[in-house]
Design an enzyme around this catalytic site. Structure first.
Site, PDB file in Angstrom:
ATOM      1  N   LYS A  62       0.832  -1.202   0.000  1.00 40.40           N
ATOM      2  CA  LYS A  62       0.000   0.000   0.000  1.00 40.40           C
ATOM      3  C   LYS A  62       0.869   1.256   0.000  1.00 40.40           C
ATOM      4  O   LYS A  62       2.061   1.181   0.319  1.00 40.40           O
ATOM      5  CB  LYS A  62      -0.954  -0.024   1.200  1.00 40.40           C
ATOM      6  CG  LYS A  62      -0.404   0.556   2.488  1.00 40.40           C
ATOM      7  CD  LYS A  62      -1.418   0.478   3.592  1.00 40.40           C
ATOM      8  CE  LYS A  62      -1.962   1.829   4.025  1.00 40.40           C
ATOM      9  NZ  LYS A  62      -0.998   2.801   4.517  1.00 40.40           N
TER      10      LYS A  62
ATOM     11  N   LYS B 150       7.663   0.689   0.315  1.00 37.98           N
ATOM     12  CA  LYS B 150       8.085  -0.041  -0.885  1.00 37.98           C
ATOM     13  C   LYS B 150       9.353   0.552  -1.496  1.00 37.98           C
ATOM     14  O   LYS B 150      10.295  -0.170  -1.795  1.00 37.98           O
ATOM     15  CB  LYS B 150       7.002   0.035  -1.981  1.00 37.98           C
ATOM     16  CG  LYS B 150       5.717  -0.651  -1.676  1.00 37.98           C
ATOM     17  CD  LYS B 150       4.744  -0.497  -2.835  1.00 37.98           C
ATOM     18  CE  LYS B 150       4.327   0.944  -3.110  1.00 37.98           C
ATOM     19  NZ  LYS B 150       3.592   1.565  -1.998  1.00 37.98           N
TER      20      LYS B 150
ATOM     21  N   LYS C 173       3.512   8.385  -7.903  1.00 39.85           N
ATOM     22  CA  LYS C 173       4.341   9.296  -7.098  1.00 39.85           C
ATOM     23  C   LYS C 173       5.686   9.558  -7.769  1.00 39.85           C
ATOM     24  O   LYS C 173       6.322  10.578  -7.520  1.00 39.85           O
ATOM     25  CB  LYS C 173       4.566   8.682  -5.703  1.00 39.85           C
ATOM     26  CG  LYS C 173       3.978   9.510  -4.567  1.00 39.85           C
ATOM     27  CD  LYS C 173       4.588   9.188  -3.203  1.00 39.85           C
ATOM     28  CE  LYS C 173       4.168   7.846  -2.643  1.00 39.85           C
ATOM     29  NZ  LYS C 173       4.895   7.463  -1.416  1.00 39.85           N
TER      30      LYS C 173
ATOM     31  N   ASP D  43      -2.315  -0.710  -3.572  1.00 38.48           N
ATOM     32  CA  ASP D  43      -3.521  -0.551  -2.765  1.00 38.48           C
ATOM     33  C   ASP D  43      -4.663  -1.330  -3.398  1.00 38.48           C
ATOM     34  O   ASP D  43      -5.425  -2.008  -2.748  1.00 38.48           O
ATOM     35  CB  ASP D  43      -3.958   0.910  -2.730  1.00 38.48           C
ATOM     36  CG  ASP D  43      -3.207   1.676  -1.685  1.00 38.48           C
ATOM     37  OD1 ASP D  43      -2.268   2.376  -2.082  1.00 38.48           O
ATOM     38  OD2 ASP D  43      -3.543   1.550  -0.501  1.00 38.48           O
TER      39      ASP D  43
HETATM   40  P1  ADP Z   1       6.050   3.779  -0.436  1.00 29.72           P
HETATM   41  O1  ADP Z   1       7.073   3.682  -1.513  1.00 29.72           O
HETATM   42  O2  ADP Z   1       5.465   2.454  -0.066  1.00 29.72           O
HETATM   43  O3  ADP Z   1       4.976   4.787  -0.725  1.00 29.72           O
HETATM   44  P2  ADP Z   1       8.231   4.922   1.090  1.00 29.72           P
HETATM   45  O4  ADP Z   1       9.296   3.923   0.857  1.00 29.72           O
HETATM   46  O5  ADP Z   1       8.306   6.189   0.308  1.00 29.72           O
HETATM   47  O6  ADP Z   1       6.783   4.269   0.905  1.00 29.72           O
HETATM   48  O7  ADP Z   1       8.212   5.201   2.656  1.00 29.72           O
HETATM   49  C1  ADP Z   1       7.305   6.108   3.255  1.00 29.72           C
HETATM   50  C2  ADP Z   1       7.992   6.798   4.426  1.00 29.72           C
HETATM   51  O8  ADP Z   1       8.266   5.840   5.456  1.00 29.72           O
HETATM   52  C3  ADP Z   1       9.334   7.427   4.053  1.00 29.72           C
HETATM   53  O9  ADP Z   1       9.446   8.667   4.689  1.00 29.72           O
HETATM   54  C4  ADP Z   1      10.352   6.427   4.583  1.00 29.72           C
HETATM   55  O10 ADP Z   1      11.563   7.016   4.929  1.00 29.72           O
HETATM   56  C5  ADP Z   1       9.640   5.855   5.808  1.00 29.72           C
HETATM   57  N1  ADP Z   1      10.098   4.479   6.093  1.00 29.72           N
HETATM   58  C6  ADP Z   1       9.849   3.374   5.361  1.00 29.72           C
HETATM   59  N2  ADP Z   1      10.411   2.282   5.925  1.00 29.72           N
HETATM   60  C7  ADP Z   1      11.040   2.713   7.052  1.00 29.72           C
HETATM   61  C8  ADP Z   1      11.823   2.068   8.092  1.00 29.72           C
HETATM   62  N3  ADP Z   1      12.056   0.757   8.081  1.00 29.72           N
HETATM   63  N4  ADP Z   1      12.313   2.845   9.110  1.00 29.72           N
HETATM   64  C9  ADP Z   1      12.080   4.179   9.119  1.00 29.72           C
HETATM   65  N5  ADP Z   1      11.362   4.830   8.179  1.00 29.72           N
HETATM   66  C10 ADP Z   1      10.838   4.123   7.160  1.00 29.72           C
HETATM   67 MG    MG Z   2       7.104   4.659  -3.333  1.00 30.46          MG
END
Ligand code: ADP
Ligand code: MG
Ligand code: SF4
Length: 287
Positions: free
Chosen positions: A10, A15, A41, A127
């Site tokens: 999601k 991811k 995004k 999602d």
């Molecule tokens: P997605 O790609 O699924 O939309 P992101 O990888 O961009 O999500 O992560 C969303 C937010 O959560 C970012 O700010 C990221 O730094 C934070 N985040 C993700 N995994 C971790 C983790 N293991 N520890 C700390 N922060 C995390």
């Molecule tokens: Mg992403």
């Protein structure tokens, strides 16, 4: 043979963070990696490139100009090839179809033949597993699928939907499932919840990834943990996950829960937590 892996989950679950760290770890091991962001995004590869974004395939297609593939394919940390499928104008058009168009274009332009990757990673918003978002599962685009989930119900709900999508296409040459990447797991209860969901759906855990300050810091610099602090515990977790991805031959059809079953499953956890809370309160009064 190239290993192609789709990583679903999601929005906001981690991811891109996870995928970029796996790419960086694989590049560090000497592997040639292509990472393809399949999320409107369009920031999948930013932390491989100092926080900078790159032009998207869909923007290029929409511009109507002749497509220069070199403008869409950029090198990041360790030589990782970064590509962003992009997305529609907000409120107009369809993100799923964008993924279809982007993958078509990369095939036509023989990007995979030219760069000869060992591993291709698709970072896919999941999602909703609608027709478009299921493209990397169908039609032999990816062979193995992982999902990033936390112990939060909405993330688990999305993972369960993904399992339904995989099951649907499994008999017609679709990708199979290879494991859950349990992200932001810090407390024992979070691990228990994800373990329980995995056992209910006949799935396995590829790795437990803790919530970590190293990520908070590295992200601010537009880097992965592998680049920012290669000796950190968090970097080691991603290295271990990258090795798992390379070696994992485990591929299977998950057993998704029906809507009612999923509700009952969540309710059994809330019953258990309420009982624990009552017991804790009682113990508090008695002492
Ligand atoms: P997605 O790609 O699924 O939309 P992101 O990888 O961009 O999500 O992560 C969303 C937010 O959560 C970012 O700010 C990221 O730094 C934070 N985040 C993700 N995994 C971790 C983790 N293991 N520890 C700390 N922060 C995390
Ligand atoms: Mg992403
Ligand atoms: Fe787009 Fe998905 Fe609808 Fe297809 S099913 S038009 S990909 S939103």
């Amino acid at each position: 043979k190239v290993r192609s892996v789709a990583i679903y989950g999601k929005g906001g679950i981690g991811k891109s963070t996870t995928t970029s760290n796996i790419s960086a770890a694989l590049a560090d091991m000497g592997k040639r990696v292509i990472q393809i962001g399949c999320d409107p995004k369009s920031d999948s590869t930013n932390n491989l490139r100092g926080g900078r974004s790159i032009p998207t395939v869909l923007d290029a297609i929409r511009s109507g100009k002749k497509i220069e593939i070199e403008s869409l394919v950029h090198e990041g940390f360790g030589g990782v090839i970064c590509i962003e499928a992009g997305g529609p104008e907000p409120g107009v058009g369809c993100a799923g179809r964008g993924i279809i168009a982007a993958i078509e274009l990369l095939r036509q332009q023989k990007v995979f033949e030219e760069y000869r990757p060992d591993v291709v990673l698709y970072d896919v918003l999941g999602d909703v597993v609608c027709g478009g978002f299921s493209v990397p599962i169908r039609e032999g685009v990816a062979e193995q699928v992982y999902t990033v989930t936390s112990a939060d119900f909405m993330a688990i709900y999305a993972a369960n939907n993904l399992f339904k999508g995989i099951k649907k296409y499994a008999n017609s040459g679709g990708a199979l499932f290879s494991g859950i990447i349990a992200n932001s797991v810090t407390l024992p209860i979070q691990r228990e919840i994800i373990d329980d969901f995995a056992s209910r759906t006949g799935t396995t855990i590829a790795e437990y990834v803790p919530r970590s300050e190293t990520i908070t810091r590295s992200e601010l610099l537009g880097q992965t943990a592998i680049e920012y602090d290669p000796d950190s515990e968090q970097a080691n977790v991603y290295r271990s996950l990258a090795r798992t991805l390379l070696q994992n031959e485990n591929k299977y059809v998950p057993k998704p829960l029906e809507a009612e079953e999923l509700k009952e499953w969540a309710a059994s956890w809330s019953d258990r937590l309420l009982t624990e809370k009552k017991n804790d309160a009682r113990a508090g009064l008695e002492s």
